[in-house]
Design a protein around this motif. Structure first.
Motif, mmCIF file in Angstrom:
data_model
loop_
_atom_site.group_PDB
_atom_site.id
_atom_site.type_symbol
_atom_site.label_atom_id
_atom_site.label_comp_id
_atom_site.label_asym_id
_atom_site.label_seq_id
_atom_site.Cartn_x
_atom_site.Cartn_y
_atom_site.Cartn_z
ATOM 1 N N ASP A 119 -4.661 2.248 13.698
ATOM 2 C CA ASP A 119 -3.404 1.635 13.274
ATOM 3 C C ASP A 119 -2.242 2.562 13.637
ATOM 4 O O ASP A 119 -2.352 3.783 13.496
ATOM 5 N N ASP A 170 -3.821 -0.280 6.379
ATOM 6 C CA ASP A 170 -3.716 0.857 7.306
ATOM 7 C C ASP A 170 -4.039 2.160 6.578
ATOM 8 O O ASP A 170 -4.701 3.045 7.133
ATOM 9 N N ARG A 188 -6.776 -5.122 20.750
ATOM 10 C CA ARG A 188 -8.110 -5.075 20.150
ATOM 11 C C ARG A 188 -8.999 -6.022 20.963
ATOM 12 O O ARG A 188 -8.506 -6.784 21.790
HETATM 13 MG MG MG Z 1 -2.637 -2.933 11.800
#
Ligand code: MG
Ligand code: AMP
Length: 281
Positions: A65, A195, A121
């Protein structure tokens, strides 16, 4: 530019051995100038690839993150003609996605010939978050490294140039970025308690990533470890790597374009002959 690029399995690789800082000598000013040149080159190469239709590019972005996946995407896409670029973000799988194998949702977003696909991702989450949080039994995710390698080989055989980037930030840099988000009203929307929770699993993610880099690196789908504590250097490395990779295909694309152009001209000539000379008006 010394870039860590993994082109074959390496059982000894350790992420912690790679610096998150720009190398000595790299400057923000120099990077800005180079980035401008690269932007022009990328656009030109993209046009050749688009016309030739023999290859496509898949750019996979992974990182913790606040590592800068969005920023890196903005930077690459900003240099390109948006026609022929798709960006896909992979979050927590939907019910429908969970009812299929893990590559189902990924394969659907793979690029068409001539196009760019950028993944924010990817299928790697299925051996990262899934592993760290025990979201599937090891007997299931443990088989995925092999499936991933086969999948990427399949894409490559079909003309997809696969480039995978890990945006490598330090734990301290991540903390600073997360705190900054809280203080800045214009970025506070990015705040996510998750996060901070994920950050507690820092070392487990490092282990999971190490295994990815050790097992899923190949010539046709290399991993590039990008020192990402400085945004300007991160952007430079990504752009430089994409341009460098595409450059190898340049002559081939040009040849294809010439051949196609010649075929088109012959067809046109044939058509004109059949009409008894040049068709006027
Ligand atoms: Mg994130
Ligand atoms: P973000 O990238 O911040 O929008 O967050 C997306 C979230 O989805 C991240 O926390 C990922 O770990 C999570 N995610 C992505 N893929 C998967 C997956 N296959 N299984 C579970 N969680 C996932």
């Amino acid at each position: 530019m010394p870039i860590t690029r993994l082109t074959k399995p390496d059982s000894k690789f350790r992420l912690d051995d790679v610096s998150t800082d720009p190398p000595r000598g790299a400057t923000k000013q120099g990077a800005a100038e180079r980035l401008k040149e690269l932007g022009e080159e990328l656009l030109e190469l993209q046009e050749l690839m688009w016309g030739a239709r023999t290859h496509s590019i898949l750019i996979v972005l992974q990182g913790r993150d606040a590592a800068g996946k969005d920023g890196a995407i903005k930077n690459v896409v900003g240099a390109l003609n948006p026609r022929g670029v798709t960006v896909s973000s992979f979050g927590v799988p939907t019910k429908e996605e969970r009812e299929h194998d893990f590559l189902w949702r990924i394969h659907r977003q793979a690029p068409r010939a001539g196009e760019f696909a950028i993944f924010n991702r990817s299928h790697y989450e299925d051996v990262l978050v899934v592993r760290v949080h025990d979201l599937a039994p090891k007997s299931l995710w443990g088989e995925r490294y092999g499936h991933i390698n086969d999948f990427e080989e399949l894409l490559a055989e079909h003309g997809t140039i696969v480039l995978k980037f890990f945006l490598h930030i330090s734990k301290k840099e991540q903390e600073e970025r997360l705190l900054e988000r809280e203080e800045n009203p214009s970025t506070a929307w990015k705040l996510n308690v998750n996060d901070w929770k994920e950050r507690e699993h820092w070392d487990e993610y490092t282990e999971a990533y190490d295994e990815v880099f050790r097992r899923c690196s190949s010539k046709h789908a290399p991993w590039c470890i990008v020192p990402a504590d400085a945004k300007w250097y991160r952007n430079l490395v990504v752009a430089e790597t994409v341009a460098e990779t595409m450059r190898d295909y340049r002559d081939g694309w040009l040849k294809t374009l010439e051949r196609n152009g010649k075929a088109g001209r012959e067809e046109l000539d044939e058509y004109r002959r059949s009409r008894g000379g040049r068709n006027k008006g």
